[in-house]
Enzyme design. Sequence first.
Site, PDB file in Angstrom:
ATOM      1  N   PRO A   1      23.006  -6.815   7.908  1.00 49.73           N
ATOM      2  CA  PRO A   1      22.630  -5.764   6.889  1.00 49.73           C
ATOM      3  C   PRO A   1      21.296  -6.308   6.147  1.00 49.73           C
ATOM      4  O   PRO A   1      21.256  -7.116   5.857  1.00 49.73           O
ATOM      5  CB  PRO A   1      23.808  -5.386   6.168  1.00 49.73           C
ATOM      6  CG  PRO A   1      24.720  -6.698   6.031  1.00 49.73           C
ATOM      7  CD  PRO A   1      24.598  -7.252   7.352  1.00 49.73           C
TER       8      PRO A   1
ATOM      9  N   CYS B   1      -5.280 -18.624  16.259  1.00 49.87           N
ATOM     10  CA  CYS B   1      -6.109 -18.428  17.397  1.00 49.87           C
ATOM     11  C   CYS B   1      -7.348 -19.093  17.603  1.00 49.87           C
ATOM     12  O   CYS B   1      -8.069 -19.462  18.586  1.00 49.87           O
ATOM     13  CB  CYS B   1      -6.299 -16.874  18.119  1.00 49.87           C
ATOM     14  SG  CYS B   1      -4.627 -16.301  18.371  1.00 49.87           S
TER      15      CYS B   1
ATOM     16  N   THR C   1      18.039  -6.837  12.561  1.00 46.68           N
ATOM     17  CA  THR C   1      18.772  -8.064  13.156  1.00 46.68           C
ATOM     18  C   THR C   1      20.385  -7.612  13.015  1.00 46.68           C
ATOM     19  O   THR C   1      20.512  -6.194  12.411  1.00 46.68           O
ATOM     20  CB  THR C   1      18.678  -9.122  12.497  1.00 46.68           C
ATOM     21  OG1 THR C   1      19.234  -9.235  11.000  1.00 46.68           O
ATOM     22  CG2 THR C   1      17.249  -9.615  12.224  1.00 46.68           C
TER      23      THR C   1
ATOM     24  N   ILE D   1      18.516  -7.295   6.909  1.00 47.09           N
ATOM     25  CA  ILE D   1      17.661  -8.475   7.281  1.00 47.09           C
ATOM     26  C   ILE D   1      17.033  -8.038   8.659  1.00 47.09           C
ATOM     27  O   ILE D   1      17.614  -7.492   9.624  1.00 47.09           O
ATOM     28  CB  ILE D   1      18.563  -9.718   7.644  1.00 47.09           C
ATOM     29  CG1 ILE D   1      19.313  -9.909   6.380  1.00 47.09           C
ATOM     30  CG2 ILE D   1      17.585 -10.585   8.005  1.00 47.09           C
ATOM     31  CD1 ILE D   1      20.121 -11.397   6.745  1.00 47.09           C
TER      32      ILE D   1
ATOM     33  N   ARG E   1       0.702  -1.098  -0.007  1.00 44.65           N
ATOM     34  CA  ARG E   1      -0.062   0.021  -0.200  1.00 44.65           C
ATOM     35  C   ARG E   1       0.988   1.203   0.082  1.00 44.65           C
ATOM     36  O   ARG E   1       0.375   2.189  -0.602  1.00 44.65           O
ATOM     37  CB  ARG E   1      -1.062  -0.113   1.128  1.00 44.65           C
ATOM     38  CG  ARG E   1      -2.026  -0.813   1.121  1.00 44.65           C
ATOM     39  CD  ARG E   1      -3.075  -0.503   2.126  1.00 44.65           C
ATOM     40  NE  ARG E   1      -2.659  -0.913   3.335  1.00 44.65           N
ATOM     41  CZ  ARG E   1      -2.791  -1.940   4.072  1.00 44.65           C
ATOM     42  NH1 ARG E   1      -3.294  -2.940   3.570  1.00 44.65           N
ATOM     43  NH2 ARG E   1      -2.368  -1.883   5.270  1.00 44.65           N
TER      44      ARG E   1
ATOM     45  N   TYR F   1     -20.425   5.105  32.085  1.00 43.80           N
ATOM     46  CA  TYR F   1     -21.445   4.789  33.025  1.00 43.80           C
ATOM     47  C   TYR F   1     -22.714   4.797  32.728  1.00 43.80           C
ATOM     48  O   TYR F   1     -23.264   5.755  32.059  1.00 43.80           O
ATOM     49  CB  TYR F   1     -21.229   5.367  34.523  1.00 43.80           C
ATOM     50  CG  TYR F   1     -22.313   5.119  35.427  1.00 43.80           C
ATOM     51  CD1 TYR F   1     -22.384   3.742  35.745  1.00 43.80           C
ATOM     52  CD2 TYR F   1     -23.150   6.119  35.786  1.00 43.80           C
ATOM     53  CE1 TYR F   1     -23.476   3.448  36.629  1.00 43.80           C
ATOM     54  CE2 TYR F   1     -24.187   5.884  36.736  1.00 43.80           C
ATOM     55  CZ  TYR F   1     -24.420   4.498  37.117  1.00 43.80           C
ATOM     56  OH  TYR F   1     -25.379   4.188  38.002  1.00 43.80           O
TER      57      TYR F   1
ATOM     58  N   ILE G   1      10.530 -10.048  12.851  1.00 38.73           N
ATOM     59  CA  ILE G   1       9.241  -9.763  13.437  1.00 38.73           C
ATOM     60  C   ILE G   1       8.540 -10.893  13.898  1.00 38.73           C
ATOM     61  O   ILE G   1       8.891 -11.957  13.651  1.00 38.73           O
ATOM     62  CB  ILE G   1       8.089  -8.917  12.472  1.00 38.73           C
ATOM     63  CG1 ILE G   1       8.086  -9.613  11.386  1.00 38.73           C
ATOM     64  CG2 ILE G   1       8.889  -7.559  12.251  1.00 38.73           C
ATOM     65  CD1 ILE G   1       6.855  -8.875  10.542  1.00 38.73           C
ATOM     66  N   GLY G   2       7.769 -10.782  15.064  1.00 39.18           N
ATOM     67  CA  GLY G   2       6.793 -11.967  15.399  1.00 39.18           C
ATOM     68  C   GLY G   2       7.453 -12.784  16.524  1.00 39.18           C
ATOM     69  O   GLY G   2       8.168 -12.464  17.326  1.00 39.18           O
TER      70      GLY G   2
END
Lengths: 537, 537
Positions: free
Chosen positions: A275, A42, A272, A277, A21, A426, A280-281
């Site tokens: 270079p 999940c 990491t 690289i 995107r 409330y 995630i996760g």
Amino acid sequence: MKVIVIGGIAGGASFATRFRRLNEQNEILILERGEHISIASCALPYYLGGVITDRNALIERTPAILKQNNNIDVRVRHEVTAIDPARHRLSVKNLDSGEQYEETYDKLVLSTGARPVLPPISGIETATNAFTLRSLTDGDRIKNYIQTEAPQQVTILGAGAAGVELAENFRQLGLSVTLVDQADKVMQPYDIELADFLEKELEKNGVDVKLGVTIQLVADSGRELHLSDGSVLNTDMLVVVTGVTPNSEIAKNAGLQLWADGHIIVNNQFATSAPDIYAIGDVIETTSRITGLPIPSLLSSAANRQGHLLADILNGEPLHYPGFVGVSAVKVFNLTASMVGYSEQTLQAAGITNYASVFITPFDHAYFYPNAKRLNIKLIYEPDTGKILGGQFVGENGVDKRSGELSAAIAGGLTIDELPGIELPYSPPYSAPRDPLNMAGYVGINQRQQANQTVKYDDLTETERCDGTFLDIRETGKTASGTIDSDLAIPLTELRDRLTEIPTGHTVYILYRKGLGPYNASRILAGNGYDVKIVTE
Amino acid sequence: MKVIVIGGIAGGASFATRFRRLNEQNEILILERGEHISIASCALPYYLGGVITDRNALIERTPAILKQNNNIDVRVRHEVTAIDPARHRLSVKNLDSGEQYEETYDKLVLSTGARPVLPPISGIETATNAFTLRSLTDGDRIKNYIQTEAPQQVTILGAGAAGVELAENFRQLGLSVTLVDQADKVMQPYDIELADFLEKELEKNGVDVKLGVTIQLVADSGRELHLSDGSVLNTDMLVVVTGVTPNSEIAKNAGLQLWADGHIIVNNQFATSAPDIYAIGDVIETTSRITGLPIPSLLSSAANRQGHLLADILNGEPLHYPGFVGVSAVKVFNLTASMVGYSEQTLQAAGITNYASVFITPFDHAYFYPNAKRLNIKLIYEPDTGKILGGQFVGENGVDKRSGELSAAIAGGLTIDELPGIELPYSPPYSAPRDPLNMAGYVGINQRQQANQTVKYDDLTETERCDGTFLDIRETGKTASGTIDSDLAIPLTELRDRLTEIPTGHTVYILYRKGLGPYNASRILAGNGYDVKIVTE
């Protein structure tokens, strides 16, 4: 620019779609060694339990959709066997054809996740009725086994979130369910006060919960489980959900720096040590947004968020990951359990001892409106600063609401002193004029103001114990829940009228169980000239 | 120190009990002209509807309990008729005995609240079947009338929260209900997109909603209502819940400074313009925590919070009120509506025009888990800073959760850019890996990044309208909801493959309805060299 993503389940797919995107020109390729991408892992327990009936619903995006909608190439059943960081090249194997080939990249994103660990139990590898549950393929196998073999008795090893959800769903199918865990409580990261409610709820719904035991031997092709307490369980099926280990072997072989537990080391932009690289996760360890300590972020919601953020970062935005809080929810039959940040257990495991806690059990909404139920809230904070370290919530209704609110408060850096100031919606069906989360804040403030007036029983000298008056201020008829004996019992509502019964000249120790009572009693006694302390176990 | 509190419903009782807990020695006196203190006013509609059956449950504390538990003197049916700030004296009248006397104070707290306003309608004063609803006494009167007169048709004037709640509860009793309001929508502060859902829900449940009309004449002792549209309504009962006015006459007579609308002026420690006189609750105007503008805080939850805080302040704590956000929730049959801060309507009323909004309709929890329903979220923010100005939420489930989370985020000063970073509890029964509130943040960020690419149709020149290509990117089969005609329709999923159909050389205007589609389409077109704008109505 050509970007390759290894692993397309949660973070990888999020990264790729966001990155598209942001830029139409980049070439994006996802390599996934499994059969599917973008799986709602999940949801697997609910699919097995027949609560979710449409298997397709678990597949959020197919390779064809990613090609169509996002112009992303996806190759499933393609395993990356090696990374050459210096040459920016990958070795790839098509698991169906056996073909091997190389790919080059400008940027590489590792989203390889984690896999179940089978505990080293003799006989488990050859059991024909033993399963793990991680991928949709795992789920298909279990579903198929249930349909073809019609097991009556299932044993689940591991009473964490997945185990507990499976227990509920197998009961939903009418199976006899035994839940085994070596720990002395279910739902491991939760503290015992909260876990107790969940254990009782499981038992109330027909789950046989066996805690503090391990399976030592699997015999008769998996039909006989020999437990550490000497008993033997006969079972038609065994599902092992005891934990996961990061899929970081290719990273390790490529020379990337890992933590001792195998998670990939990344900075706050997911870079990491190699270079170009990024990772995630579930495969990485990030830092806690609360304590700054290293922490794995084993939640699909975190992986999604990280993937989205990494896309922005690789697109040149000067953003960084604020760290991981850890916010989860688990349905346990009619109860919901939800946790934010640290529990006492995880704090202790992290070596943090400077904390205090609030435990209250207000109604989830106005007590006079139908169906109000007790909500159990435990909040943990740093006593000197009021910083919120975590929260645990168990009840029938409004549980995830309070944990979500607490998480938003933590994201905004609010202290426990600021919780009462949060305006919460409330109306009698939803809350009370002072929401349970506000109340937890008020109690925390009182505790902090009273900090020097609270002592642990173990810290009292023998003389202090002999001389002091131990006062039980619960209303008549309440059953005892503590283990410290009281010298005197005066219900809080009668305290002002019965002050003369309390010996003067020595400290009055008010026994703490929970709630505002001890605090209110201490205010009354202190205001009448007594030296008073609240004593905890 | 002797502290007198005038008015004991919400803030007054909260102040007094907290102040006692902080100090045993002070003398505390509450003077309340009504029959009760500490009433759960918000519960009255549910008491009338029989949802709450125990009248005692509405009385949270009695004078006897406050005396017993908190050593607070309470005198109900005692009206303060005058304040003499210079002499620190009050004139008090016992409404039962007629006795008049004086009291002195060291500190005075005005918690006199507000009272219903009867609109100036000819005949309403003498109608025998017309009621307002504010106090428990009002509630008793209505309940008694229903029991003894068995009305079949009830008309409610005022479609705000109280009117809508009453409508539901009277339907619960099987009555025919007509809801009349002069505005063109129900639930006044809500914007029309949200209010529409609520109006439809009321109608779906048999409430006859008459908007844009007023009652001009009440005839036949209240049985005939002549409306501004010329029609005549026959009714057995009329309940007027059109608004309130502050009970500030004694403050005004004592020379305290008031706002033009009659609310008492206070500083951020609730001090009025007179020495040693403080005021809290519905009678004051405070400042908005969001905009800093003066704003009344007409919620019992706010009054409670202010009372508690004032007790700490009068006890010497260096605290101040952070301002009022305004967070409310209303049950409307099967829907919940909840609002935080400002709507477009209230922003415009406050003269604020620099805002933008996000409107999304995600599922309240994972779409594949049973009973997932659309949640309508409208978030309003400041486009240049991302500051959150307000949120409106309507749906069946998880509504108050998101508004509570948003309020916590506002309390922590989070911007719309930071909403995606809030970790929210996920498991399929509760949410999605990206919670609806996270999604609202993502859309807001995209909008801000695209801000210079979004134009209003009215701001386009005639030439721009003629030259440009107005592109509808909705999927085939979706019904139109906008009023701008399109030149071309290409579903978003086919956009990349059909780029050649779009004329080059002039701007492409993507028609905006809602959600992420227009944003995604603009990314694709901009990435392929088009000059592109999103056009809103």
